[in-house]
Write an enzyme that holds these catalytic residues in place. Structure first.
Site, mmCIF file in Angstrom:
data_model
loop_
_atom_site.group_PDB
_atom_site.id
_atom_site.type_symbol
_atom_site.label_atom_id
_atom_site.label_comp_id
_atom_site.label_asym_id
_atom_site.label_seq_id
_atom_site.Cartn_x
_atom_site.Cartn_y
_atom_site.Cartn_z
ATOM 1 N N TRP A 54 1.821 3.367 2.419
ATOM 2 C CA TRP A 54 2.835 3.502 3.457
ATOM 3 C C TRP A 54 3.905 2.422 3.324
ATOM 4 O O TRP A 54 5.099 2.690 3.490
ATOM 5 C CB TRP A 54 2.197 3.484 4.828
ATOM 6 N N GLY A 55 3.530 1.206 3.002
ATOM 7 C CA GLY A 55 4.517 0.166 2.782
ATOM 8 C C GLY A 55 5.461 0.515 1.650
ATOM 9 O O GLY A 55 6.687 0.373 1.764
ATOM 10 N N ASP A 110 0.932 12.865 15.295
ATOM 11 C CA ASP A 110 0.168 12.111 14.302
ATOM 12 C C ASP A 110 -1.262 12.629 14.214
ATOM 13 O O ASP A 110 -1.861 12.681 13.132
ATOM 14 C CB ASP A 110 0.184 10.634 14.686
ATOM 15 N N LYS A 141 -5.935 7.839 16.711
ATOM 16 C CA LYS A 141 -6.015 9.143 16.047
ATOM 17 C C LYS A 141 -6.862 9.072 14.780
ATOM 18 O O LYS A 141 -7.435 10.077 14.349
ATOM 19 C CB LYS A 141 -4.619 9.676 15.747
ATOM 20 N N HIS A 168 0.612 -9.813 -2.346
ATOM 21 C CA HIS A 168 0.075 -11.169 -2.485
ATOM 22 C C HIS A 168 -0.497 -11.445 -3.865
ATOM 23 O O HIS A 168 -0.707 -12.604 -4.235
ATOM 24 C CB HIS A 168 -1.003 -11.424 -1.423
ATOM 25 N N GLY A 206 0.831 -1.199 0.000
ATOM 26 C CA GLY A 206 0.000 0.000 0.000
ATOM 27 C C GLY A 206 0.863 1.245 0.000
ATOM 28 O O GLY A 206 2.082 1.187 -0.182
#
Length: 336
Positions: free
Chosen positions: A12-13, A244, A191, A32, A10
């Site tokens: 962030w990954g 955050d 958050k 995957h 995704g």
């Protein structure tokens, strides 16, 4: 030489993989779906989440879990929170005993009410002292573009936090360490609930004063629950707490903030969730947080009103008067 695997492709990954590869670390992203992995490997970009940000030569994409996990010094787990357990089970047969596991997912598992590091430890007890959690004000698109930010990595074993920090820190991401895993993980997860509320505020046109109140009182809810669960209250004044929270509530770049805006416009939750590739973790976290609040006997009025909007069809315009007309309280009630 260090080798890193990133489980999850995704936004962030992919961003974390980009930072590591730009630093000169041999990095492998796992997806995957074989067709998606092949497409990213060939095009050298993640066209779905980070178009036009191209991969360095030392960043590889694979759908082979063995390749992604075997002989890695550090493995970053960045899957949707409700899918983390099944992915941990998938990587288990291929893990090296020396591998450090860093959770960069922000959520709470609804069924077990476990934080992400607890899910990992439950499935991989032999690695319980080699787990860390990464969190902070990190909007993927900005970080991927090379804009500066900071984060915190927490572990109950100080040496593990330092080792993870050493690998992840780069010239655009300054990483601090913490021993408060509970606080860092709950701050990062909870958050997202408040960010939905901030999106409602913007969508309904209530202005900056109201949003500041939502953020501040949202932080009070997060802190109350966190402290009751065993966190250090000061953690919520740091990067995984107010840092955050500000980043996620202040901009429509946040998936959860955008979801709140769209709900305020009258769109239905199911339709919004089906229309986006990204996971708005605040939806599932709202359910989990209220269960935790019940366990610890903690009040979370903002989360409660949001749950009524999300899951029971409450008109957002009616939620604000409910919050405004609650019984008056001292500002620090529940803390002192």
């Amino acid at each position: 030489m260090v080798s890193v695997g990133v489980i999850g492709s995704g936004a962030w990954g992919t961003t974390l993989a980009l930072l590591l590869a730009r630093k000169g670390i041999a990095t492998t992203i796992w997806d995957h779906r074989a067709e998606r992995a092949l497409e990213m490997q060939q095009s050298r970009e993640n066209k779905v989440f980070l178009p036009h940000i191209y991969f360095p030569d030392n960043l590889r994409v694979t759908s082979d879990i063995t390749e992604a996990v075997t002989d890695k010094d550090l493995l970053v787990l960045v899957t949707p929170s409700q899918k983390l357990r099944e992915n941990v089970r998938l990587i288990a047969p291929y893990l090296d005993p020396k591998t450090i596991l860093v959770s960069a997912s922000k959520g709470i598992e609804i069924e077990s009410l476990q934080r992400m590091s607890e899910v990992i430890a439950a499935e991989l007890p032999a690695w319980k002292d080699r787990i860390a959690a990464l969190s902070g004000p990190n909007l993927s698109s900005e970080v991927a573009e090379g804009k500066p930010t900071a984060a915190v990595v927490a572990s109950s074993i100080p040496e593990i936090a330092v080792q993870a920090r050493t690998v992840i820190t780069c010239d655009t991401l300054r990483v601090y360490t913490s021993s408060d895993v509970i606080g860092v993980e709950l701050g990062g997860a909870l958050k997202n609930i408040i960010a939905i509320g901030a999106g409602f505020n913007d969508g309904l046109g209530y202005g900056e004063n109201a949003k500041a109140a939502i953020i501040t009182r949202g932080l009070a809810e997060i802190s109350r629950l966190g402290v009751a669960a065993g966190a250090n209250a000061l953690t919520f004044a740091g990067l995984a707490g107010i840092g955050d929270l500000i980043a996620t509530c202040a901009t429509p770049l946040s998936r959860n903030q955008q979801l709140g805006r769209r709900l305020a416009r009258g769109e239905k939750l199911d339709a919004i969730l089906q229309s986006t590739h990204s996971v708005a973790e605040g939806v599932s976290t709202t359910r989990a947080a209220l269960k935790l609040a019940e366990r610890y006997q903690v009040e979370m009025p903002i989360a409660h009103q949001l749950s009524l909007i999300l899951f029971e069809g409450l008109d957002p315009h009616k939620a604000v008067p409910e919050l405004m007309m609650r019984d008056p309280k001292g500002e620090l009630e529940g803390f002192v």
